[in-house]
Design a protein around this motif. Structure first.
Motif, PDB file in Angstrom:
ATOM      1  N   LEU A   1       0.953  -1.394  -0.127  1.00 41.19           N
ATOM      2  CA  LEU A   1      -0.199   0.192   0.125  1.00 41.19           C
ATOM      3  C   LEU A   1       0.834   1.331   0.177  1.00 41.19           C
ATOM      4  O   LEU A   1       0.502   1.928  -0.774  1.00 41.19           O
ATOM      5  CB  LEU A   1      -0.898   0.203   1.118  1.00 41.19           C
ATOM      6  CG  LEU A   1      -1.915   1.055   1.407  1.00 41.19           C
ATOM      7  CD1 LEU A   1      -2.849   0.999   0.097  1.00 41.19           C
ATOM      8  CD2 LEU A   1      -2.664   0.996   2.354  1.00 41.19           C
ATOM      9  N   ILE A   2       1.884   1.502   0.943  1.00 38.41           N
ATOM     10  CA  ILE A   2       2.397   2.133   1.034  1.00 38.41           C
ATOM     11  C   ILE A   2       3.667   2.196  -0.903  1.00 38.41           C
ATOM     12  O   ILE A   2       3.479   3.410  -1.360  1.00 38.41           O
ATOM     13  CB  ILE A   2       4.012   2.347   1.557  1.00 38.41           C
ATOM     14  CG1 ILE A   2       3.086   2.209   3.431  1.00 38.41           C
ATOM     15  CG2 ILE A   2       4.890   2.983   1.784  1.00 38.41           C
ATOM     16  CD1 ILE A   2       4.651   1.896   4.452  1.00 38.41           C
ATOM     17  N   GLY A   3       3.923   1.764  -1.836  1.00 40.38           N
ATOM     18  CA  GLY A   3       4.424   2.029  -3.098  1.00 40.38           C
ATOM     19  C   GLY A   3       3.022   2.282  -3.315  1.00 40.38           C
ATOM     20  O   GLY A   3       3.419   3.264  -4.354  1.00 40.38           O
TER      21      GLY A   3
ATOM     22  N   PHE B   1       7.659  -1.818  -3.455  1.00 41.75           N
ATOM     23  CA  PHE B   1       6.784  -3.765  -4.357  1.00 41.75           C
ATOM     24  C   PHE B   1       7.678  -4.293  -4.123  1.00 41.75           C
ATOM     25  O   PHE B   1       8.150  -5.145  -3.785  1.00 41.75           O
ATOM     26  CB  PHE B   1       6.466  -2.566  -5.779  1.00 41.75           C
ATOM     27  CG  PHE B   1       5.324  -2.119  -6.434  1.00 41.75           C
ATOM     28  CD1 PHE B   1       4.591  -1.685  -4.976  1.00 41.75           C
ATOM     29  CD2 PHE B   1       5.498  -0.996  -6.925  1.00 41.75           C
ATOM     30  CE1 PHE B   1       3.855  -0.642  -5.352  1.00 41.75           C
ATOM     31  CE2 PHE B   1       4.745  -0.208  -7.434  1.00 41.75           C
ATOM     32  CZ  PHE B   1       3.431  -0.021  -6.806  1.00 41.75           C
ATOM     33  N   PHE B   2       8.920  -4.242  -4.722  1.00 36.84           N
ATOM     34  CA  PHE B   2      10.239  -5.395  -4.448  1.00 36.84           C
ATOM     35  C   PHE B   2      10.703  -5.565  -3.256  1.00 36.84           C
ATOM     36  O   PHE B   2      10.510  -6.849  -3.218  1.00 36.84           O
ATOM     37  CB  PHE B   2      12.093  -4.310  -5.103  1.00 36.84           C
ATOM     38  CG  PHE B   2      12.968  -5.379  -4.528  1.00 36.84           C
ATOM     39  CD1 PHE B   2      12.994  -6.386  -5.385  1.00 36.84           C
ATOM     40  CD2 PHE B   2      13.804  -5.053  -3.961  1.00 36.84           C
ATOM     41  CE1 PHE B   2      14.161  -6.817  -4.918  1.00 36.84           C
ATOM     42  CE2 PHE B   2      14.728  -6.234  -3.828  1.00 36.84           C
ATOM     43  CZ  PHE B   2      15.524  -6.639  -4.411  1.00 36.84           C
ATOM     44  N   ILE B   3      10.053  -4.066  -2.089  1.00 39.87           N
ATOM     45  CA  ILE B   3      10.087  -5.298  -0.835  1.00 39.87           C
ATOM     46  C   ILE B   3       9.310  -6.084  -0.435  1.00 39.87           C
ATOM     47  O   ILE B   3       9.532  -7.272  -0.188  1.00 39.87           O
ATOM     48  CB  ILE B   3      10.115  -4.475  -0.109  1.00 39.87           C
ATOM     49  CG1 ILE B   3      11.712  -3.039   0.380  1.00 39.87           C
ATOM     50  CG2 ILE B   3      10.520  -4.298   1.720  1.00 39.87           C
ATOM     51  CD1 ILE B   3      12.065  -2.284   0.584  1.00 39.87           C
ATOM     52  N   TYR B   4       7.939  -5.594  -0.851  1.00 38.55           N
ATOM     53  CA  TYR B   4       6.913  -6.892  -0.722  1.00 38.55           C
ATOM     54  C   TYR B   4       7.301  -7.836  -1.557  1.00 38.55           C
ATOM     55  O   TYR B   4       7.350  -9.053  -0.817  1.00 38.55           O
ATOM     56  CB  TYR B   4       5.252  -5.548  -1.434  1.00 38.55           C
ATOM     57  CG  TYR B   4       4.359  -6.492  -1.210  1.00 38.55           C
ATOM     58  CD1 TYR B   4       3.460  -6.766  -0.421  1.00 38.55           C
ATOM     59  CD2 TYR B   4       4.202  -6.815  -2.611  1.00 38.55           C
ATOM     60  CE1 TYR B   4       3.044  -8.088  -0.352  1.00 38.55           C
ATOM     61  CE2 TYR B   4       2.719  -8.387  -2.877  1.00 38.55           C
ATOM     62  CZ  TYR B   4       2.470  -8.657  -1.682  1.00 38.55           C
ATOM     63  OH  TYR B   4       0.857  -9.394  -1.571  1.00 38.55           O
ATOM     64  N   PHE B   5       7.694  -8.173  -2.512  1.00 36.42           N
ATOM     65  CA  PHE B   5       7.615  -9.390  -3.353  1.00 36.42           C
ATOM     66  C   PHE B   5       9.185 -10.190  -2.710  1.00 36.42           C
ATOM     67  O   PHE B   5       8.840 -11.660  -2.281  1.00 36.42           O
ATOM     68  CB  PHE B   5       8.237  -8.704  -4.790  1.00 36.42           C
ATOM     69  CG  PHE B   5       7.096  -8.337  -5.299  1.00 36.42           C
ATOM     70  CD1 PHE B   5       5.787  -8.654  -5.382  1.00 36.42           C
ATOM     71  CD2 PHE B   5       7.559  -7.520  -6.481  1.00 36.42           C
ATOM     72  CE1 PHE B   5       4.910  -7.878  -6.493  1.00 36.42           C
ATOM     73  CE2 PHE B   5       7.009  -6.462  -7.608  1.00 36.42           C
ATOM     74  CZ  PHE B   5       4.870  -7.378  -6.979  1.00 36.42           C
TER      75      PHE B   5
ATOM     76  N   ALA C   1       3.312  -6.223 -12.366  1.00 33.36           N
ATOM     77  CA  ALA C   1       4.595  -5.151 -12.183  1.00 33.36           C
ATOM     78  C   ALA C   1       5.161  -5.871 -14.145  1.00 33.36           C
ATOM     79  O   ALA C   1       5.448  -4.464 -14.261  1.00 33.36           O
ATOM     80  CB  ALA C   1       6.179  -5.946 -11.833  1.00 33.36           C
ATOM     81  N   PHE C   2       5.143  -6.628 -14.515  1.00 38.81           N
ATOM     82  CA  PHE C   2       4.862  -6.565 -16.335  1.00 38.81           C
ATOM     83  C   PHE C   2       4.493  -5.641 -17.088  1.00 38.81           C
ATOM     84  O   PHE C   2       4.521  -4.431 -17.135  1.00 38.81           O
ATOM     85  CB  PHE C   2       4.414  -7.880 -16.586  1.00 38.81           C
ATOM     86  CG  PHE C   2       5.223  -7.383 -18.261  1.00 38.81           C
ATOM     87  CD1 PHE C   2       6.259  -8.060 -19.166  1.00 38.81           C
ATOM     88  CD2 PHE C   2       3.593  -7.031 -19.232  1.00 38.81           C
ATOM     89  CE1 PHE C   2       6.661  -7.714 -20.688  1.00 38.81           C
ATOM     90  CE2 PHE C   2       4.126  -7.421 -21.021  1.00 38.81           C
ATOM     91  CZ  PHE C   2       5.087  -7.079 -20.667  1.00 38.81           C
TER      92      PHE C   2
ATOM     93  N   LEU D   1      -4.249  -4.350 -10.692  1.00 38.62           N
ATOM     94  CA  LEU D   1      -3.683  -5.472 -10.080  1.00 38.62           C
ATOM     95  C   LEU D   1      -2.633  -5.757  -8.872  1.00 38.62           C
ATOM     96  O   LEU D   1      -2.626  -6.918  -7.830  1.00 38.62           O
ATOM     97  CB  LEU D   1      -2.988  -6.168 -10.883  1.00 38.62           C
ATOM     98  CG  LEU D   1      -3.659  -6.465 -12.788  1.00 38.62           C
ATOM     99  CD1 LEU D   1      -2.784  -6.624 -14.153  1.00 38.62           C
ATOM    100  CD2 LEU D   1      -4.892  -7.707 -12.600  1.00 38.62           C
ATOM    101  N   LEU D   2      -1.540  -4.550  -9.225  1.00 37.77           N
ATOM    102  CA  LEU D   2      -0.371  -4.857  -7.589  1.00 37.77           C
ATOM    103  C   LEU D   2      -1.675  -4.561  -6.805  1.00 37.77           C
ATOM    104  O   LEU D   2      -1.631  -5.245  -5.512  1.00 37.77           O
ATOM    105  CB  LEU D   2       0.263  -3.600  -7.643  1.00 37.77           C
ATOM    106  CG  LEU D   2       0.919  -3.298  -9.323  1.00 37.77           C
ATOM    107  CD1 LEU D   2       2.245  -2.442  -8.992  1.00 37.77           C
ATOM    108  CD2 LEU D   2       2.408  -5.479  -8.566  1.00 37.77           C
TER     109      LEU D   2
END
Length: 227
Positions: A68-70, A99-103, A175-176, A211-212
């Motif tokens: 959500l922060i992203g 987003f990267f941290i989330y993944f 992401a894509f 989607l995210l």
């Protein structure tokens, strides 16, 4: 009943985002109004899904807070981009880091992710440095941004390859589409302002954000089995 509420709630947000996107593209009013509405909608969608996640007491909802922060940083970047491209890009880059941290919270970063990242960076750098863009001194910033978004996409790819769940598929598609949208923005802003690139950018960006935001809902325990 609960699943129908979740489904129709996200469906309503999806429809509203489509309507807001069309208004931004085809209605002659301030971009600050239409982009703010469209961007606020995907953040509200993420917040809506976060509330649903919190209803599941056994879930690690703090992971979804990172997503959500992203989304919030992406919203700010989307709005600021109208008046200041550089500052807007910085906000977007920060969003991609979240987003990267989330993944990475879903699955640890590994060597396969690094290989995918190296491939995406190579392709990105070839496009940035070989295509005759007119950067006007912005090339270093664009290159750094490309590295960050490539890292985000590489991790989404790696997560899905290692664990092909519904959540990881949705995250990968988001992401894509984000990566593709930014590529189209690059061609539009620095490659001659060809309008088709602007349309492709906008029409893939807002679905990417939706989607995210949807991945937050898929954090619910056993949701993958029910989906």
């Amino acid at each position: 009943m609960e699943r129908k509420f979740e489904f129709y709630g996200n469906l309503i947000f999806a429809v509203l985002i489509v309507v807001a996107t069309l208004c931004f593209l085809f209605i002659d009013i301030s971009d600050y109004i239409t982009k703010t509405i469209a961007s606020a909608l995907f953040v509200l969608c993420g917040a809506f899904n976060l509330i649903l996640v919190y209803d599941n007491k056994t879930n690690n909802a703090w992971k979804s807070i990172i997503m959500l922060i992203g989304l919030v940083f992406a919203m700010i970047g989307d709005i600021v981009l109208i008046g200041n491209f550089m500052v807007g890009a910085i906000f977007f880059a920060i969003g991609h880091i979240f987003f990267f941290i989330y993944f990475c919270l879903l699955q640890k970063f590994n060597w396969a992710d690094l290989i995918t990242f190296a491939f995406l960076v190579l392709i990105s750098m070839l496009v940035i440095f070989l295509y005759p863009f007119e950067f006007d001194g912005m090339q270093p910033l664009v290159a750094v941004y490309a590295v960050i978004i490539s890292l985000m996409l590489a991790k989404a790819v790696g997560n899905y390859v290692k664990s092909p769940t519904t959540e990881n598929l949705i995250a990968l598609l988001g992401a894509f589409l984000f990566f593709f949208s930014d590529l189209m923005l690059l061609f539009f802003v620095y490659g001659g302002n060809t309008i088709v690139f602007d349309y492709l950018c906008v029409c893939t960006y807002y679905p990417a954000e939706f989607l995210l935001a949807l991945t937050i809902l898929l954090q619910k325990d056993n949701y993958k089995k029910r989906f």
